[in-house]
Write an enzyme that holds these catalytic residues in place. Sequence first.
Site, PDB file in Angstrom:
ATOM      1  N   GLY B  90       4.849   2.595   2.220  1.00  0.00           N
ATOM      2  CA  GLY B  90       4.034   3.160   3.297  1.00  0.00           C
ATOM      3  C   GLY B  90       3.059   2.173   3.895  1.00  0.00           C
ATOM      4  N   ARG B 154      11.636   1.524   2.284  1.00  0.00           N
ATOM      5  CA  ARG B 154      11.446   2.004   0.917  1.00  0.00           C
ATOM      6  C   ARG B 154      12.597   1.649  -0.021  1.00  0.00           C
ATOM      7  NH1 ARG B 154       6.896   5.067   0.337  1.00  0.00           N
ATOM      8  NH2 ARG B 154       6.005   5.851   2.269  1.00  0.00           N
ATOM      9  N   ASP B 185       5.300   0.759  -7.305  1.00  0.00           N
ATOM     10  CA  ASP B 185       6.759   0.690  -7.408  1.00  0.00           C
ATOM     11  C   ASP B 185       7.299  -0.610  -6.818  1.00  0.00           C
ATOM     12  OD1 ASP B 185       7.179   2.998  -8.767  1.00  0.00           O
ATOM     13  OD2 ASP B 185       7.755   4.190  -7.015  1.00  0.00           O
ATOM     14  N   LYS B 211      -0.954  -3.306  -2.394  1.00  0.00           N
ATOM     15  CA  LYS B 211      -1.174  -2.490  -1.197  1.00  0.00           C
ATOM     16  C   LYS B 211      -0.993  -1.017  -1.510  1.00  0.00           C
ATOM     17  CE  LYS B 211       1.882  -0.567   0.429  1.00  0.00           C
ATOM     18  NZ  LYS B 211       3.173  -0.002   0.771  1.00  0.00           N
ATOM     19  N   THR B 212      -1.872  -0.180  -1.109  1.00  0.00           N
ATOM     20  CA  THR B 212      -1.685   1.269  -1.023  1.00  0.00           C
ATOM     21  C   THR B 212      -3.005   1.929  -0.677  1.00  0.00           C
ATOM     22  OG1 THR B 212      -1.320   3.330  -2.199  1.00  0.00           O
ATOM     23  CG2 THR B 212      -1.835   1.465  -3.572  1.00  0.00           C
ATOM     24  N   ASP B 214      -3.686   4.859  -1.219  1.00  0.00           N
ATOM     25  CA  ASP B 214      -4.004   5.853  -2.252  1.00  0.00           C
ATOM     26  C   ASP B 214      -4.968   5.335  -3.311  1.00  0.00           C
ATOM     27  OD1 ASP B 214      -2.264   7.434  -0.907  1.00  0.00           O
ATOM     28  OD2 ASP B 214      -0.666   7.369  -2.394  1.00  0.00           O
ATOM     29  N   LYS B 251     -19.994  29.072  11.135  1.00  0.00           N
ATOM     30  CA  LYS B 251     -19.187  30.285  11.008  1.00  0.00           C
ATOM     31  C   LYS B 251     -17.804  30.068  10.416  1.00  0.00           C
ATOM     32  CE  LYS B 251     -17.852  30.210  15.895  1.00  0.00           C
ATOM     33  NZ  LYS B 251     -17.766  30.973  17.134  1.00  0.00           N
ATOM     34  N   MET B 259      -4.478  12.864   2.069  1.00  0.00           N
ATOM     35  CA  MET B 259      -3.347  12.146   1.496  1.00  0.00           C
ATOM     36  C   MET B 259      -3.697  11.635   0.094  1.00  0.00           C
ATOM     37  SD  MET B 259      -0.970   9.399   3.530  1.00  0.00           S
ATOM     38  CE  MET B 259       0.253  10.421   4.352  1.00  0.00           C
TER      39      MET B 259
END
Lengths: 564, 564
Positions: B90, B154, B185, B211-212, B214, B251, B259
């Site tokens: 990603g 991927r 991965d 890299k990520t 997340d 309200k 993510m």
Amino acid sequence: MSTKHTAKCECSQLQRHRCKFQPVLPAILQKGPAFVKPKFGKATKSVADQAAVKRIFPNTYGLPEITFVKGANSAVAKKAVRVGVVLSGGQAPGGHNVIGGLLDGLKKANPKNKLFGFLGGPSGIVENKWVEITPALMKDYRNTGGFDLIQSGRTKIETDEQLKAAKDNLIANKMDALVVVGGDDSNTNACVIAEYLKQQGVDISVIGVPKTIDGDLKNKQIETSFGFDTATKIYAELVGNICRDVNSARKYWHFIRLMGRSASHITLEVAFKTHPNAVLIGEEVLAKKMTLGQIVDNLAQLIAKRAKAGKNYGVVLVPEGLIEFIPEMKELISALNDSLADNEAELSKMNTVAEKKAFILSKLPAKLADLMRSLPEGIASQLMLDRDPHGNVQVSLIETEKLLVEMIRTKLAEMKKAGKYNGKFAAITHFFGYEGRCGVPSTFDANYTYALGYNAAVLALNKCSGYLSSVRKLTKKAQDWECGGIPLTMMMNIERRKGKEKPVIKKALVELKGEPFKHLAKNRDLWAVEDLYVFPGPIQYFGPAEITDMTTYTLLLEQGKKVK
Amino acid sequence: MSTKHTAKCECSQLQRHRCKFQPVLPAILQKGPAFVKPKFGKATKSVADQAAVKRIFPNTYGLPEITFVKGANSAVAKKAVRVGVVLSGGQAPGGHNVIGGLLDGLKKANPKNKLFGFLGGPSGIVENKWVEITPALMKDYRNTGGFDLIQSGRTKIETDEQLKAAKDNLIANKMDALVVVGGDDSNTNACVIAEYLKQQGVDISVIGVPKTIDGDLKNKQIETSFGFDTATKIYAELVGNICRDVNSARKYWHFIRLMGRSASHITLEVAFKTHPNAVLIGEEVLAKKMTLGQIVDNLAQLIAKRAKAGKNYGVVLVPEGLIEFIPEMKELISALNDSLADNEAELSKMNTVAEKKAFILSKLPAKLADLMRSLPEGIASQLMLDRDPHGNVQVSLIETEKLLVEMIRTKLAEMKKAGKYNGKFAAITHFFGYEGRCGVPSTFDANYTYALGYNAAVLALNKCSGYLSSVRKLTKKAQDWECGGIPLTMMMNIERRKGKEKPVIKKALVELKGEPFKHLAKNRDLWAVEDLYVFPGPIQYFGPAEITDMTTYTLLLEQGKKVK
């Protein structure tokens, strides 16, 4: 009744810095209200239905336009005044700066002038809930987003009881003027109050300020409503990020619905900023009497065309109000509302959705029944089941972007069977609305709202009532903007609302003959097939002026400027 | 096969300016690769399962840690080298700058060095699709978001055929090194390739870059993965805007899913930046073995508590992976997968969802059947009907934020009947993910990725293989960052994936004993009832350093720094 202000706020670093930003005031206002004189133009007329609008607003109709010019006007500084301000309707970036500009304009004229904020929208006037806006209180809210300083509300002051209560409270609090910050409906209401007070012989001015991120409150004199600039920049940041993702991943179609129910200005402006592959404009759909099936077919054709070029990805922008612009959908919704009401007793005896649906289908005209059958199951059920307190179908709950994806998926499957499509269709949907209403105002909106507020103070000090604060020539630098007031009745016409004829400020829709739409029409075929995405990135408050001071393409195009 | 690069891009003003930004390089790298020497530490061990990991990686196991120190190293400049780079998985903001740093590091060592980008992810290596990354091509991509320069993919290079094809293509293109930019991965895969090449006696180094967005690829040596900083800033901008809207409109309850499927770092960081009223952390739910019912009850209690104080509004953050952290939901999903597979023939004969549901319920253990019955109708159907190509329930399609809202609504209705709740509950849901993957990298990420890339060039020139590019001491100023390499095998353990024991880089989850979670635990009760929202606003690239150079609270807390 004064209310203690209990706002707590842990400031972010950006907020801390923005609080110190000093907006640029138009040159004409820079010396303060005592050096500005109103120049009155000719008597004005309403945009339509003149006789009817005049009948309803005998005291505020036909006022002259006002332009502020240089000139000694020390009278405005003599007596200390008390002014109330109220925020009405949905949030828009810059609301706090209107209040800041108003406060500074009043204090500049006479340090004894006082500003009061009515709390929670117009109901704060009726219920007499307010707080004094002191410079100390204002400090942390300058150049910030949101309406949290005094909140907002959607109450309209319309009934005799409400109007009387408002009048009594304004008198009891010794107010000299009331500033109403709102959209078309709220400013219509401001005019109703202005008229009522004049009719009652009460000498309190009412002044409006044009606010709405939707951009549908504008005309020749009001070039744009505040908040549109910031909100479209925020949406464009997100859409641009998604365009870049699309162009990197190259495997998804993103369908993005953008706020704007009555008009598609936001969608149009975001398209200019990002160059998506397809853009739906509600006003075009209506003008061309397009059916839902046609819209789906067009998009499916585009997807097939791009698939042929190896591009199984793209970005589609959809205005929030699309469904209500499609003539046949409007018909269906209206027929459903009637049918559901007429057959309530019978429907309530049925146990399953399938049973209800079959029954309703049997009651609809054949054409509408076919349309209903063409809708995805979930949407069709929603149309029958989710109803508002008045028993009406809840159009605003329809996730149009998902509806389109489902129908396109079905259409593409048919095309695949017929050998007319051989791609992959994976779609992701988004809706952006609330993300943009309370962003930190862009430099444009910070300057514009500050000027609108300051200008409203000058109008108030000059006892102008029934006017909308007007700051013009907005594609020039802020110091060169022109200031004045526009009679609220000038923008009105008569429309049918909930079965009654009502005077309302005419909504500005996307004009198919206007320059912004023509710019889209000229470019969209290229954007459809080539990947000419633009990635605007987030709003910048520091750095080069060509980044921080950019205004909207819509405004540039409307004012005849060239854009790329 | 070289591919012509056909990127077209209409640059935004911000992009134009960002392309000119020169990232700050750590001092150790500033004179170039010829003035840096690797200092080797002791031999390393994998974090767990040492024997098994060593068996799988005999040639890359146990390598020493590397720290770069000052020292003449002219050997690296002598022979011109050819390096390939590939983006895997990603998108994350900063990918382009890794390539830029790599290019500059290589060219600084020897202007004849060449960099090649494999196109569309690892499949580009297998299919031999690449483009030369020249300084001219790189120019428009510096400091920009997205992976569109060479795209990503991927594919994993795992089968014998894939490994052989990759090897053959790397040899045919005379590559000296391959840099793999990816998450856990992809970096596991980088190590597989490094091991394979060594085992085949091929002298091509393989280097990974962490890299990520997340944030779940980190450990003592890899302090953070790139993209996490920018992505969390973008989400925090949006969540902050919504907090301000909530605090203005007063309200709505906004339920925002963020993510991050395997770990809740993003949700945690965004909570630090915005102070929402409730934050769900998947790892806590798992550790406390919470049920869905308990989560719903807790939130309903909070809503009732706030309603009592007159606050019928709030903001709740939900991590994308929540469902999979709830033990009973995991059980249910697993039981459904089995039951759907075992009874496929019988189910296919049934016509209605109701029939299928009744049948499946009869097959489930009583506890799970009850859970299934407690789910909203739509979600229960989705669990049965939407299945992936392997026949599995598609957990990622579940809109957890909507599930929670529906269940809370039911719960609150019960509480109202019992006289335990007397408020209004109107909820709006959001999901933010794709909006943050391709944003313009923050100054931190722009500097960090540039350093990671430059550092990877130094590792490649020193013929280090099986290493992850490591830039450390990240809470210091960029010029003071430390550089080196960490053996990929050091971070591995053995996990069961798709029924097989596999060596994988261990995912970093939110540690309940770690400082970041403890900071949340300490503050959340206050955030729940008071409205202490923070509005961070959009990422700034110009202006005061305390705004532009801020890094994450997660990193500060992990490194023992004090935060407010």
